[in-house]
Design a protein around this motif. Structure first.
Motif, PDB file in Angstrom:
ATOM      1  N   UNK A  57       0.910  -1.312   0.080  1.00  9.36           N
ATOM      2  CA  UNK A  57      -0.075  -0.043  -0.048  1.00  9.36           C
ATOM      3  C   UNK A  57       0.830   1.298  -0.075  1.00  9.36           C
ATOM      4  N   UNK A  58       1.952   1.118   0.873  1.00  9.53           N
ATOM      5  CA  UNK A  58       3.039   2.291   0.637  1.00  9.53           C
ATOM      6  C   UNK A  58       3.497   2.643  -0.443  1.00  9.53           C
ATOM      7  N   UNK A  59       3.819   1.577  -1.376  1.00 12.52           N
ATOM      8  CA  UNK A  59       4.487   1.743  -2.478  1.00 12.52           C
ATOM      9  C   UNK A  59       3.395   2.305  -3.536  1.00 12.52           C
ATOM     10  N   UNK A  60       2.112   1.690  -3.481  1.00  8.07           N
ATOM     11  CA  UNK A  60       1.115   2.399  -4.642  1.00  8.07           C
ATOM     12  C   UNK A  60       1.020   3.903  -4.169  1.00  8.07           C
ATOM     13  N   UNK A  61       1.097   4.360  -2.806  1.00  7.30           N
ATOM     14  CA  UNK A  61       0.789   5.690  -2.432  1.00  7.30           C
ATOM     15  C   UNK A  61       1.924   6.345  -3.001  1.00  7.30           C
ATOM     16  N   UNK A  62       3.203   5.943  -3.022  1.00  8.68           N
ATOM     17  CA  UNK A  62       4.191   6.700  -3.395  1.00  8.68           C
ATOM     18  C   UNK A  62       3.956   6.687  -5.024  1.00  8.68           C
ATOM     19  N   UNK A  63       3.544   5.985  -5.725  1.00 12.37           N
ATOM     20  CA  UNK A  63       3.448   6.003  -7.125  1.00 12.37           C
ATOM     21  C   UNK A  63       2.409   6.933  -7.554  1.00 12.37           C
ATOM     22  N   UNK A  64       1.261   7.135  -6.522  1.00 13.73           N
ATOM     23  CA  UNK A  64       0.153   7.983  -6.946  1.00 13.73           C
ATOM     24  C   UNK A  64       0.805   9.792  -6.435  1.00 13.73           C
ATOM     25  N   UNK A  65       1.647   9.501  -5.710  1.00 13.21           N
ATOM     26  CA  UNK A  65       2.280  10.955  -5.274  1.00 13.21           C
ATOM     27  C   UNK A  65       3.220  11.373  -6.388  1.00 13.21           C
ATOM     28  N   UNK A  66       3.974  10.454  -6.968  1.00 14.14           N
ATOM     29  CA  UNK A  66       4.762  10.905  -8.053  1.00 14.14           C
ATOM     30  C   UNK A  66       3.961  11.207  -9.460  1.00 14.14           C
ATOM     31  N   UNK A  67       2.939  10.674  -9.651  1.00 10.50           N
ATOM     32  CA  UNK A  67       1.964  10.767 -10.660  1.00 10.50           C
ATOM     33  C   UNK A  67       1.529  12.064 -10.578  1.00 10.50           C
ATOM     34  N   UNK A  68       1.022  12.572  -9.466  1.00  9.90           N
ATOM     35  CA  UNK A  68       0.369  13.738  -9.121  1.00  9.90           C
ATOM     36  C   UNK A  68       1.389  14.821  -9.494  1.00  9.90           C
ATOM     37  N   UNK A  69       2.598  14.713  -9.105  1.00  8.55           N
ATOM     38  CA  UNK A  69       3.644  15.515  -9.203  1.00  8.55           C
ATOM     39  C   UNK A  69       3.941  15.826 -10.743  1.00  8.55           C
ATOM     40  N   UNK A  70       3.743  14.668 -11.507  1.00 11.55           N
ATOM     41  CA  UNK A  70       4.160  14.913 -12.997  1.00 11.55           C
ATOM     42  C   UNK A  70       2.852  15.465 -13.541  1.00 11.55           C
ATOM     43  N   UNK A  71       1.899  15.383 -13.258  1.00 14.91           N
ATOM     44  CA  UNK A  71       0.369  15.794 -13.941  1.00 14.91           C
ATOM     45  C   UNK A  71       0.593  17.108 -14.450  1.00 14.91           C
ATOM     46  N   UNK A  72       0.829  18.009 -13.625  1.00 19.47           N
ATOM     47  CA  UNK A  72       0.747  19.491 -14.036  1.00 19.47           C
ATOM     48  C   UNK A  72       1.609  19.687 -14.827  1.00 19.47           C
ATOM     49  N   UNK A  73       2.675  19.015 -15.076  1.00 15.37           N
ATOM     50  CA  UNK A  73       3.714  19.369 -16.229  1.00 15.37           C
ATOM     51  C   UNK A  73       3.582  18.699 -17.692  1.00 15.37           C
ATOM     52  N   UNK A  74       2.501  17.870 -17.700  1.00 17.11           N
ATOM     53  CA  UNK A  74       2.142  17.259 -18.819  1.00 17.11           C
ATOM     54  C   UNK A  74       0.804  17.696 -19.660  1.00 17.11           C
ATOM     55  N   UNK A  75       0.755  17.269 -20.727  1.00 17.81           N
ATOM     56  CA  UNK A  75      -0.134  17.952 -21.643  1.00 17.81           C
ATOM     57  C   UNK A  75      -0.634  16.702 -22.664  1.00 17.81           C
ATOM     58  N   UNK A  76      -1.913  16.996 -23.204  1.00 17.89           N
ATOM     59  CA  UNK A  76      -2.470  16.169 -24.243  1.00 17.89           C
ATOM     60  C   UNK A  76      -2.610  14.741 -23.747  1.00 17.89           C
ATOM     61  N   UNK A  77      -2.047  13.957 -24.782  1.00 22.10           N
ATOM     62  CA  UNK A  77      -2.303  12.472 -24.521  1.00 22.10           C
ATOM     63  C   UNK A  77      -1.483  11.769 -23.437  1.00 22.10           C
ATOM     64  N   UNK A  78      -0.455  12.721 -23.313  1.00 25.51           N
ATOM     65  CA  UNK A  78       0.401  12.282 -21.915  1.00 25.51           C
ATOM     66  C   UNK A  78      -0.373  12.406 -20.542  1.00 25.51           C
ATOM     67  N   UNK A  79      -0.947  13.666 -20.417  1.00 25.87           N
ATOM     68  CA  UNK A  79      -1.635  14.035 -19.341  1.00 25.87           C
ATOM     69  C   UNK A  79      -2.815  13.141 -19.057  1.00 25.87           C
ATOM     70  N   UNK A  80      -3.702  12.708 -20.324  1.00 28.63           N
ATOM     71  CA  UNK A  80      -4.957  11.736 -20.191  1.00 28.63           C
ATOM     72  C   UNK A  80      -4.140  10.436 -19.478  1.00 28.63           C
ATOM     73  N   UNK A  81      -2.986   9.849 -19.929  1.00 30.41           N
ATOM     74  CA  UNK A  81      -2.560   8.511 -19.650  1.00 30.41           C
ATOM     75  C   UNK A  81      -2.298   8.318 -18.347  1.00 30.41           C
ATOM     76  N   UNK A  82      -1.584   9.723 -17.772  1.00 27.25           N
ATOM     77  CA  UNK A  82      -1.165   9.827 -16.257  1.00 27.25           C
ATOM     78  C   UNK A  82      -2.326   9.886 -15.441  1.00 27.25           C
TER      79      UNK A  82
END
Length: 267
Positions: free
Chosen positions: A80-105
């Motif tokens: 559960x801790x590892x999944x939480x870390x993955x979610x945190x990293x994805x949340x950090x990347x999300x604002x910097x993404x756009x288009x299809x990449x943002x949708x995939x994230x």
């Protein structure tokens, strides 16, 4: 004098007959006594063997339960801790993404959230402490909810009678038994519908699991299970025996499977 002499042979015959009957009765008494002792000894040996088998069985199931408990703790603490870390990293990347990449994230974040929910549900189903706290019925409802969320099965639970709280040990064993029945449905039945009924009567609880899967030959499966020492059918029957419950499995190729467990209730 002649009359007394003539009666002596009759007296001798009578005494001899009585003595013979006495010895026959004595021998018969000792014979039956020895048979009784032998029977009692055989019964004691059977009872000792059964007690030993029950102890071994209980030890095996306790080891299995401790293993499941350890897995549940590991899932909750580490996975559960590892999944939480993955979610945190994805949340950090999300604002910097756009288009299809943002949708995939965003989709990956949703999948990670769903994975976290599944991991928590699985952890709960493996945790014996949770089962003892919430009770058999609530734990079974959670297991059926988890099965329904896969959207592969139409799941129903029907309850009748007045719910009776079981001893904690019985609740855990009965839940593990039902859990194993449901796991077999998922792994082997190729079913689309699972119906579970719980009937609380005055002196018994009847739990029944019915599926509309492909079914199988029970005699053939039991023989193979005994030959290969497979843990499937044997495990279910052993768990039922451990709580003094009657276990019945009915199935035929092409007509689904019905598993019935009748647990005596100590009033």
């Amino acid at each position: 004098m002649q009359e007394t002499f003539s009666q002596d042979p009759y007296l001798t015959v009578i005494i001899s007959t009585l003595l013979l009957l006495f010895f026959v009765c004595l021998l018969t008494y000792f014979f039956f006594r020895q048979q009784k002792k032998r029977f009692q000894h055989e019964q004691e040996v059977i009872e000792l063997r059964e007690s030993f088998n029950q102890t071994i069985l209980q030890s095996k199931l306790e080891i299995q339960d401790r293993t499941l408990q350890h897995i549940a703790e590991e899932l909750h603490a580490n996975f559960s801790h590892l999944v939480s870390l993955i979610n945190i990293n994805l949340s950090a990347i999300l604002p910097q993404s756009s288009g299809d990449v943002k949708e995939h994230i965003s989709e990956t974040k949703a999948l990670a959230k769903q994975l976290m929910t599944e991991v928590k549900a699985l952890s709960v189903s493996l945790n014996s402490d949770f089962i003892m706290k919430t009770g058999f019925v609530k734990a079974l409802e959670n297991e059926l909810d988890r099965l329904a969320k896969t959207r592969q099965y139409e799941v129903s639970l029907t309850k009748s009678g007045s719910l009776v709280k079981l001893p904690p040990g019985q609740e855990v064993v009965l839940f593990r038994l039902c859990q194993e029945i449901l796991n077999n449905v998922v792994k082997h039945a190729e079913a689309t519908k699972v119906e579970v009924t719980l009937n609380y009567a005055d002196h018994s609880l009847t739990a029944q699991v019915k599926d509309n899967g492909k079914g199988f030959d029970v005699k053939e499966a039991s023989a193979k299970s005994a030959e290969k020492e497979s843990t499937g059918l044997l495990n279910m029957a052993n768990r039922a025996r451990l709580i003094q419950a009657d276990f019945e499995l009915m199935s035929n190729p092409g007509s689904g499977t019905v598993v019935t467990v009748v647990l005596p209730l100590n009033q």
